[in-house]
Write a protein that holds these residues in place. Sequence first.
Motif, PDB file in Angstrom:
ATOM      1  N   LEU A 144       0.859  -1.309  -0.023  1.00 16.63           N
ATOM      2  CA  LEU A 144       0.206   0.061   0.110  1.00 16.63           C
ATOM      3  C   LEU A 144       0.856   1.300  -0.090  1.00 16.63           C
ATOM      4  O   LEU A 144       0.541   2.090  -0.874  1.00 16.63           O
ATOM      5  CB  LEU A 144      -0.853   0.260   1.091  1.00 16.63           C
ATOM      6  N   LEU A 145       1.890   1.117   1.091  1.00 10.98           N
ATOM      7  CA  LEU A 145       2.526   2.606   1.141  1.00 10.98           C
ATOM      8  C   LEU A 145       3.914   2.164   1.380  1.00 10.98           C
ATOM      9  O   LEU A 145       4.045   1.137   2.567  1.00 10.98           O
ATOM     10  CB  LEU A 145       1.795   3.586   1.881  1.00 10.98           C
ATOM     11  N   GLU A 149       5.741  11.012   6.107  1.00 11.52           N
ATOM     12  CA  GLU A 149       4.408  10.311   5.569  1.00 11.52           C
ATOM     13  C   GLU A 149       4.386  10.117   4.204  1.00 11.52           C
ATOM     14  O   GLU A 149       5.113  10.557   3.617  1.00 11.52           O
ATOM     15  CB  GLU A 149       3.153  11.213   6.199  1.00 11.52           C
ATOM     16  N   GLN A 150       3.416   9.358   3.642  1.00 16.29           N
ATOM     17  CA  GLN A 150       3.007   8.925   2.485  1.00 16.29           C
ATOM     18  C   GLN A 150       1.575   8.945   2.153  1.00 16.29           C
ATOM     19  O   GLN A 150       0.863   8.381   3.000  1.00 16.29           O
ATOM     20  CB  GLN A 150       3.973   7.658   1.943  1.00 16.29           C
ATOM     21  N   ARG A 162      -7.189   7.428  -0.531  1.00 19.56           N
ATOM     22  CA  ARG A 162      -7.699   7.364   0.741  1.00 19.56           C
ATOM     23  C   ARG A 162      -6.750   7.185   1.815  1.00 19.56           C
ATOM     24  O   ARG A 162      -7.249   7.089   3.192  1.00 19.56           O
ATOM     25  CB  ARG A 162      -9.050   6.771   0.817  1.00 19.56           C
ATOM     26  N   LEU A 163      -5.706   6.541   1.611  1.00 20.82           N
ATOM     27  CA  LEU A 163      -4.774   6.280   2.711  1.00 20.82           C
ATOM     28  C   LEU A 163      -3.590   7.124   2.905  1.00 20.82           C
ATOM     29  O   LEU A 163      -3.106   7.930   2.142  1.00 20.82           O
ATOM     30  CB  LEU A 163      -4.124   4.904   2.115  1.00 20.82           C
ATOM     31  N   ASN A 164      -3.170   7.309   4.052  1.00 23.47           N
ATOM     32  CA  ASN A 164      -2.128   7.967   4.398  1.00 23.47           C
ATOM     33  C   ASN A 164      -1.371   7.240   5.548  1.00 23.47           C
ATOM     34  O   ASN A 164      -1.979   6.929   6.825  1.00 23.47           O
ATOM     35  CB  ASN A 164      -2.549   9.261   5.130  1.00 23.47           C
ATOM     36  N   ALA A 198      -9.509   6.884   4.921  1.00 17.76           N
ATOM     37  CA  ALA A 198     -10.690   8.017   4.921  1.00 17.76           C
ATOM     38  C   ALA A 198     -11.625   7.359   4.592  1.00 17.76           C
ATOM     39  O   ALA A 198     -11.855   6.470   3.538  1.00 17.76           O
ATOM     40  CB  ALA A 198     -10.172   9.047   4.259  1.00 17.76           C
ATOM     41  N   ALA A 199     -12.954   7.682   5.074  1.00 12.72           N
ATOM     42  CA  ALA A 199     -13.978   7.064   4.264  1.00 12.72           C
ATOM     43  C   ALA A 199     -14.265   5.697   4.040  1.00 12.72           C
ATOM     44  O   ALA A 199     -14.236   5.204   2.829  1.00 12.72           O
ATOM     45  CB  ALA A 199     -14.495   7.982   3.360  1.00 12.72           C
TER      46      ALA A 199
END
Lengths: 113, 113
Positions: free
Chosen positions: B47-48, B56-57, B61-63, B78-79
């Motif tokens: 994912l990241l 951060e990356q 909707r992903l952080n 998110a959401a």
Amino acid sequence: ETGVTQTPRHLVMGMTNKKSLKCEQHLGHNAMYWYKQSAKKPLELMFVYNFKEQTENNSVPSRFSPECPNSSHLFLHLHTLQPEDSALYLCASSQGGGYYGYTFGSGTRLTVV
Amino acid sequence: KQEVTQIPAALSVPEGENLVLNCSFTDSAIYNLQWFRQDPGKGLTSLLLIQSSQREQTSGRLNASLDKSSGRSTLYIAASQPGDSATYLCAVLPSGANSKLTFGKGITLSVRP
């Protein structure tokens, strides 16, 4: 085709059979890995290859025999397995030891009967 | 020895909720931290990837954030949607030669419609 490809997706074998799992990566990575994932357990690293040379064997039983003919292909030869060897076997690759991240394949679901 | 912890082991939330998945690690000497998603019986999807020099990356909707000094990372979704239901794995690559990816046990997320 891109990424890390594993075949077959599913495999059922008897305890006296001999079979092989195949992994191929099209990313130009120099390192390849075999992992085992059993139900309810974390991922276990089995073998590591760098530039087709084995650099790590995590005390894996000899009934699992890896082969890495070149940096793009990795095999796991299986013989006289036990039912407890049933698991998801994952192949991964990386460049430069993993500094740029690991890429995993979709896995082979192995059932030993 | 590096250890990676993900708590809780399972999480159930209603659709639309913003949520945070936590990951902690014991040794701040790392090259990077990678978040993966795993659907039942499938391989790992990256994912990241956060390098040790980054905070951060973000992807859609992903952080994901990284605080090396406190040995923590968070994955913010998110959401949330039912399609986000999966197991989320955190893995760190310790610094040093021949280091290997160290995984947490994962958080199984269920997003209820």
